[in-house]
Design a protein around this motif. Structure first.
Motif, PDB file in Angstrom:
ATOM      1  N   VAL A 190       0.929  -1.153   0.038  1.00  0.00           N
ATOM      2  CA  VAL A 190      -0.094   0.220   0.211  1.00  0.00           C
ATOM      3  C   VAL A 190       0.855   1.415  -0.033  1.00  0.00           C
ATOM      4  CG1 VAL A 190      -1.596   1.070   1.250  1.00  0.00           C
ATOM      5  CG2 VAL A 190      -1.862  -1.080   1.124  1.00  0.00           C
ATOM      6  N   GLY A 191       1.828   1.220   0.822  1.00  0.00           N
ATOM      7  CA  GLY A 191       2.755   2.321   0.920  1.00  0.00           C
ATOM      8  C   GLY A 191       3.550   2.690  -0.460  1.00  0.00           C
ATOM      9  N   LEU A 192       4.011   1.709  -1.000  1.00  0.00           N
ATOM     10  CA  LEU A 192       4.532   1.738  -2.436  1.00  0.00           C
ATOM     11  C   LEU A 192       3.804   2.264  -3.599  1.00  0.00           C
ATOM     12  CD1 LEU A 192       6.889  -1.393  -2.353  1.00  0.00           C
ATOM     13  CD2 LEU A 192       7.614   1.089  -2.323  1.00  0.00           C
ATOM     14  N   LEU A 193       2.456   1.709  -3.426  1.00  0.00           N
ATOM     15  CA  LEU A 193       1.685   2.109  -4.508  1.00  0.00           C
ATOM     16  C   LEU A 193       1.225   3.345  -4.255  1.00  0.00           C
ATOM     17  CD1 LEU A 193       0.001   0.821  -6.723  1.00  0.00           C
ATOM     18  CD2 LEU A 193      -1.907   0.089  -5.043  1.00  0.00           C
ATOM     19  N   ILE A 194       1.068   4.079  -3.019  1.00  0.00           N
ATOM     20  CA  ILE A 194       0.652   5.326  -2.929  1.00  0.00           C
ATOM     21  C   ILE A 194       1.674   6.399  -3.531  1.00  0.00           C
ATOM     22  CG2 ILE A 194       0.681   7.132  -1.244  1.00  0.00           C
ATOM     23  CD1 ILE A 194      -1.065   4.984   0.635  1.00  0.00           C
ATOM     24  N   THR A 195       3.025   6.011  -3.321  1.00  0.00           N
ATOM     25  CA  THR A 195       4.181   6.827  -3.822  1.00  0.00           C
ATOM     26  C   THR A 195       4.075   6.570  -5.413  1.00  0.00           C
ATOM     27  OG1 THR A 195       5.303   6.230  -2.025  1.00  0.00           O
ATOM     28  CG2 THR A 195       6.433   6.908  -3.825  1.00  0.00           C
ATOM     29  N   LEU A 196       3.870   5.411  -5.910  1.00  0.00           N
ATOM     30  CA  LEU A 196       3.757   5.447  -7.444  1.00  0.00           C
ATOM     31  C   LEU A 196       2.737   6.191  -7.947  1.00  0.00           C
ATOM     32  CD1 LEU A 196       4.522   1.590  -8.001  1.00  0.00           C
ATOM     33  CD2 LEU A 196       6.091   3.419  -8.289  1.00  0.00           C
ATOM     34  N   LEU A 197       1.525   6.236  -7.320  1.00  0.00           N
ATOM     35  CA  LEU A 197       0.424   6.975  -8.008  1.00  0.00           C
ATOM     36  C   LEU A 197       0.463   8.195  -7.816  1.00  0.00           C
ATOM     37  CD1 LEU A 197      -2.689   4.563  -6.821  1.00  0.00           C
ATOM     38  CD2 LEU A 197      -1.578   4.828  -9.088  1.00  0.00           C
ATOM     39  N   PHE A 198       0.955   8.838  -6.522  1.00  0.00           N
ATOM     40  CA  PHE A 198       0.902  10.351  -6.287  1.00  0.00           C
ATOM     41  C   PHE A 198       2.196  11.071  -6.429  1.00  0.00           C
ATOM     42  CE2 PHE A 198      -2.370   8.771  -3.513  1.00  0.00           C
ATOM     43  CZ  PHE A 198      -3.481   9.656  -3.868  1.00  0.00           C
ATOM     44  N   GLY A 199       3.408  10.181  -6.187  1.00  0.00           N
ATOM     45  CA  GLY A 199       4.757  10.883  -6.339  1.00  0.00           C
ATOM     46  C   GLY A 199       4.991  11.444  -5.024  1.00  0.00           C
ATOM     47  N   ALA A 200       6.339  11.543  -4.676  1.00  0.00           N
ATOM     48  CA  ALA A 200       7.000  12.148  -3.379  1.00  0.00           C
ATOM     49  C   ALA A 200       6.577  13.486  -3.323  1.00  0.00           C
ATOM     50  CB  ALA A 200       8.604  11.799  -3.223  1.00  0.00           C
ATOM     51  N   SER A 201       6.760  14.445  -4.463  1.00  0.00           N
ATOM     52  CA  SER A 201       6.430  15.863  -4.251  1.00  0.00           C
ATOM     53  C   SER A 201       4.923  16.015  -4.276  1.00  0.00           C
ATOM     54  CB  SER A 201       7.121  16.319  -5.480  1.00  0.00           C
ATOM     55  OG  SER A 201       6.456  15.978  -6.937  1.00  0.00           O
ATOM     56  N   ALA A 202       4.178  15.127  -4.732  1.00  0.00           N
ATOM     57  CA  ALA A 202       2.771  15.270  -4.680  1.00  0.00           C
ATOM     58  C   ALA A 202       1.979  14.913  -3.321  1.00  0.00           C
ATOM     59  CB  ALA A 202       1.885  14.734  -5.747  1.00  0.00           C
ATOM     60  N   LEU A 203       2.669  14.125  -3.008  1.00  0.00           N
ATOM     61  CA  LEU A 203       2.324  13.735  -1.363  1.00  0.00           C
ATOM     62  C   LEU A 203       2.888  14.841  -0.149  1.00  0.00           C
ATOM     63  CD1 LEU A 203       3.592   9.930  -1.042  1.00  0.00           C
ATOM     64  CD2 LEU A 203       0.979  10.855  -0.981  1.00  0.00           C
ATOM     65  N   ASN A 204       3.964  15.494  -0.577  1.00  0.00           N
ATOM     66  CA  ASN A 204       4.581  16.545   0.298  1.00  0.00           C
ATOM     67  C   ASN A 204       3.602  17.479  -0.036  1.00  0.00           C
ATOM     68  OD1 ASN A 204       6.123  17.723   2.154  1.00  0.00           O
ATOM     69  ND2 ASN A 204       7.427  18.521   0.477  1.00  0.00           N
ATOM     70  N   ASP A 205       3.201  18.178  -1.271  1.00  0.00           N
ATOM     71  CA  ASP A 205       2.306  19.372  -1.336  1.00  0.00           C
ATOM     72  C   ASP A 205       0.960  18.848  -0.399  1.00  0.00           C
ATOM     73  OD1 ASP A 205       3.929  20.312  -3.026  1.00  0.00           O
ATOM     74  OD2 ASP A 205       3.384  19.593  -4.878  1.00  0.00           O
ATOM     75  N   LEU A 206       0.483  17.695  -0.670  1.00  0.00           N
ATOM     76  CA  LEU A 206      -0.825  17.364   0.023  1.00  0.00           C
ATOM     77  C   LEU A 206      -0.561  17.358   1.497  1.00  0.00           C
ATOM     78  CD1 LEU A 206      -2.020  14.360  -2.011  1.00  0.00           C
ATOM     79  CD2 LEU A 206      -3.002  16.669  -2.231  1.00  0.00           C
ATOM     80  N   ALA A 207       0.546  17.105   2.010  1.00  0.00           N
ATOM     81  CA  ALA A 207       0.844  17.037   3.529  1.00  0.00           C
ATOM     82  C   ALA A 207       0.976  18.540   4.126  1.00  0.00           C
ATOM     83  CB  ALA A 207       2.349  16.329   3.819  1.00  0.00           C
ATOM     84  N   THR A 208       1.001  19.500   3.233  1.00  0.00           N
ATOM     85  CA  THR A 208       0.997  20.994   3.707  1.00  0.00           C
ATOM     86  C   THR A 208      -0.092  21.779   3.307  1.00  0.00           C
ATOM     87  OG1 THR A 208       2.684  21.267   2.116  1.00  0.00           O
ATOM     88  CG2 THR A 208       3.637  21.039   4.201  1.00  0.00           C
ATOM     89  N   ASN A 209      -1.015  21.022   2.519  1.00  0.00           N
ATOM     90  CA  ASN A 209      -2.210  21.739   1.772  1.00  0.00           C
ATOM     91  C   ASN A 209      -3.108  22.189   3.089  1.00  0.00           C
ATOM     92  OD1 ASN A 209      -4.908  21.606   0.683  1.00  0.00           O
ATOM     93  ND2 ASN A 209      -3.689  22.454  -1.041  1.00  0.00           N
ATOM     94  N   ALA A 210      -3.780  23.368   2.983  1.00  0.00           N
ATOM     95  CA  ALA A 210      -4.664  23.757   4.225  1.00  0.00           C
ATOM     96  C   ALA A 210      -6.117  22.900   3.957  1.00  0.00           C
ATOM     97  CB  ALA A 210      -4.844  25.333   3.923  1.00  0.00           C
TER      98      ALA A 210
END
Length: 651
Positions: free
Chosen positions: A259-279
């Motif tokens: 699940v963790g790998l699939l999330i990274t492949l689908l969203f990408g590391a930078s997109a995950l970081n963007d989401l992690a700080t999105n208000a």
């Protein structure tokens, strides 16, 4: 189905900072319309969703207003001033202490004019504007336009191609020492390498601790003896039963890591970081954690559809060998979701904002290993199961404790949104009061002074509960001085920054040694020190947050003042240059007239970025030592960034 469900949840709830790249959220289409002598210039602003463009009548002391300047008017006379075709959105800004107006959607500005000779005229000028969103503001930008007999047709077609910079120095400015572009060198650096090794270990350990907590919940704990007993009775050979139990544990690990790998492949590391700080995503995640906390307190139960687990049960019954064991592991994952869901969600959000490409998989790996160990361990040594505590009221106690922790963590995510939107509903003192109350109530609960619907009566307080109560109540007392401005370094990564506090007795600031790039670089060469360039701005909210929360840390302060030459360059500094500088950018000649325009051009030309805050560590020759650092209020991460810069410089 489980993967699809988790991905849908994470697609809505995960949340990162802006990547180091050229952003162009506002594009212009300028056209000359009309016939004969009476004409008008239409300035059409194309604004990307989530960004806004400030109005033309911003009061003094506020952000950069949108302005229209005319350099040359040959056989042309202007009639009135530039006017907008729609009213801007107006809102009070507590940061600037004034009412500001801006445009969130595409808008037009018009300038009426009269041509003395329609066949022979010349108009040149430029637009100065600043684009902002909820997280950052870009430096003031110029867009040049021109009209005339030879350029009329060309001017009707806007240049909307992405900005490309001439890598070959074309002026004396870019030929100065230290101005050579290093965009390719920076791109070759691993941006996550600054904290890669340390943060991955931290994420793994966080996942492991989360797995241990999940193991003690009512959804998982009773499954241990049932599952192990099933494997021991299933086969005549105990050795084979143990092997299948180990395989069962490995299947759990494979599912969660997958699940963790699939999330990274689908969203990408930078997109995950963007989401992690999105208000917006932080607000949704705050609401979800509150929902889970209320469920943990016993108000209701959150369960996945029973048909999901029933289908997997039937597949496990009909399948054979490894496939049957895998389906059984998947069934456990589904059945335990109501207890493991909030732990996994929080873990993945933190992994997205802390680590690199492998962070989600590493975190899920730690979680799964902690969850899977008991199944293999008790299968090898079944006599140990006799020593396990029986299921009972203590499991519900663990669940309620997790509810208190989830409620406290939810405020951290709400704080991110509060800072981004400037609501000031969760300033530092408000946040601390809520945490003090939450952990005090947790302490009283552990002492048996508070009970919930599904709790068993507490006849006496056990030693573990007593120690946990002491820790919780002590933590509440520890936070009380923070109401008067104590730094509270232990929770600096969670609490809002000090500047949001109304009453603050703490005064610790860091000031740059230089505000001129070339002078600072010359000083660094002379004294053999590395340079930290701080690309900032007077209107940059996140720059102030970094200065108030990260730079005031004693370790950071000492390193910046003693180990580095700190150069702060304000990209919106309106001080006029003694002599305007002409440079070539995107095939056009650009005139730099202010100090801020000069430093903004330096950031774009040399480093290929235009967002602030933006921190770069270089040597005296202007060569980058480590990957740049953006907006992240983690003090430990910034300290590691500085330490790595020193290490590379000393090589």
């Amino acid at each position: 189905m489980q993967k699809r469900f988790l991905l849908s949840i994470l697609g809505l709830l995960l949340c990162i900072g802006l990547p180091a790249q050229i952003l162009e959220p506002v594009k212009w289409k300028v056209s000359l319309q009309g016939e004969g002598q009476e004409r008008e210039i239409v300035f059409h602003a194309l604004i990307e969703k989530g960004w806004h463009l400030y109005a033309t009548d911003i009061p003094s002391g506020g952000p950069i207003p949108t302005s229209f300047s005319f350099d040359e008017l040959s056989n042309v006379s202007l009639k009135g001033e530039v006017t907008a075709t729609q009213r801007p959105h107006e809102e009070y800004s507590s940061l600037f202490d004034m009412k500001l107006g801006w445009y969130n959607d595409n808008t037009d500005f018009k300038q009426a004019l009269s041509l003395e000779n329609p066949d022979d005229f010349k108009i040149t000028g430029y637009i100065t504007y600043q684009a902002c969103n909820d997280v950052t503001c870009l430096p003031p930008t110029k867009y040049e336009f021109s009209f005339g007999e030879k350029k009329a047709e060309e001017a009707k077609t806007p240049d909307l191609t992405p900005i490309k910079f001439n890598r070959k120095p074309t002026t004396s400015l870019t030929e100065q020492e230290g101005w050579q572009p290093v965009v390719d060198e920076i791109r070759a650096m691993d941006g996550d390498g600054i904290t890669h090794s340390n943060s991955l270990w931290f994420i793994f350990l966080s996942g492991f601790v989360g797995g241990l907590l999940a193991l003690l919940t009512p959804c998982v704990w009773p499954m241990i003896p049932l599952t192990v007993s099933f494997f021991l009775k299933k086969q005549q050979s105990r050795r084979k039963a143990i092997g299948e139990a180990i395989l069962y544990g490995l299947s759990i690990i494979v599912i969660y890591v997958g699940v963790g790998l699939l999330i990274t492949l689908l969203f990408g590391a930078s997109a995950l970081n963007d989401l992690a700080t999105n208000a917006i995503f932080n607000i949704l995640f705050f609401a979800l954690l509150v929902l889970f906390a209320v469920s943990f307190f016993g108000a209701f139960e959150i369960t996945l559809p029973a048909s999901w687990s029933n289908k997997l049960d039937r597949k496990a019954d009909t399948a054979t060998g490894i496939l049957a064991i895998f389906f059984m592991a998947f069934t456990l994952v589904l059945v335990s979701f109501s207890c493991t869901g909030p732990i996994i969600g929080t873990l993945l959000v933190e992994a997205a904002s802390w680590g690199g490409k492998l962070a989600p998989a590493v975190g899920m790996g730690g979680f799964a290993i902690a969850l899977a160990i008991p199944f293999a361990l008790f299968a090898m040594f079944p006599s140990l199961m006799k020593q396990l505590p029986k299921s009972g009221g203590w499991l519900n106690m663990v669940k309620v404790v997790l509810g208190f922790l989830e409620l406290a963590l939810s405020l951290k995510f709400l704080s991110v949104a509060d800072l981004a939107y400037g609501w000031h509903i969760l300033d530092r003192e408000t946040f601390l009061v809520l945490w003090i109350v939450i952990f005090a109530l947790l302490g009283f609960y552990l002492l048996g002074k508070i009970s919930f619907a599904h709790d068993s009566p507490v006849k006496h307080v056990s030693v573990p509960r007593l120690f946990l109560a002491i820790v919780s109540l002590s933590f509440s007392v520890y936070m009380i001085p923070g109401l008067w401005g104590a730094p509270l370094k232990a929770i600096s990564a969670f609490a809002p920054p000090l500047y949001t506090q109304d009453f603050n007795l703490y005064d610790q600031e860091v000031h740059a040694a230089f505000h001129d790039y070339n002078r600072g670089l010359a000083y660094a060469r002379k004294h053999n020190k590395p340079v930290l360039i701080d690309f900032s701005g007077y209107g940059c909210v996140n720059c102030r947050k970094m200065e108030a929360t990260v730079w005031t840390d004693p370790i950071v302060k000492k390193m910046l003042e003693e180990k580095y030459v700190l150069i702060t360059l304000m990209v919106d500094d309106k001080e006029k240059l003694r002599t305007p500088i002409t440079v070539e950018e995107n095939g056009k000649s650009i005139k730099l007239t202010t100090v801020g325009e000069k430093w903004s051009f330096l950031q774009r030309y040399k480093f290929g970025a235009n967002a602030q805050p933006y921190y770069v560590i270089i040597n005296g020759e202007g060569e980058p030592l480590v990957a740049p650092y953006g907006y992240n209020e983690s003090i430990p991460r910034f300290i590691r960034f500085l330490h790595k810069g020193l290490k590379e410089f000393n090589k």
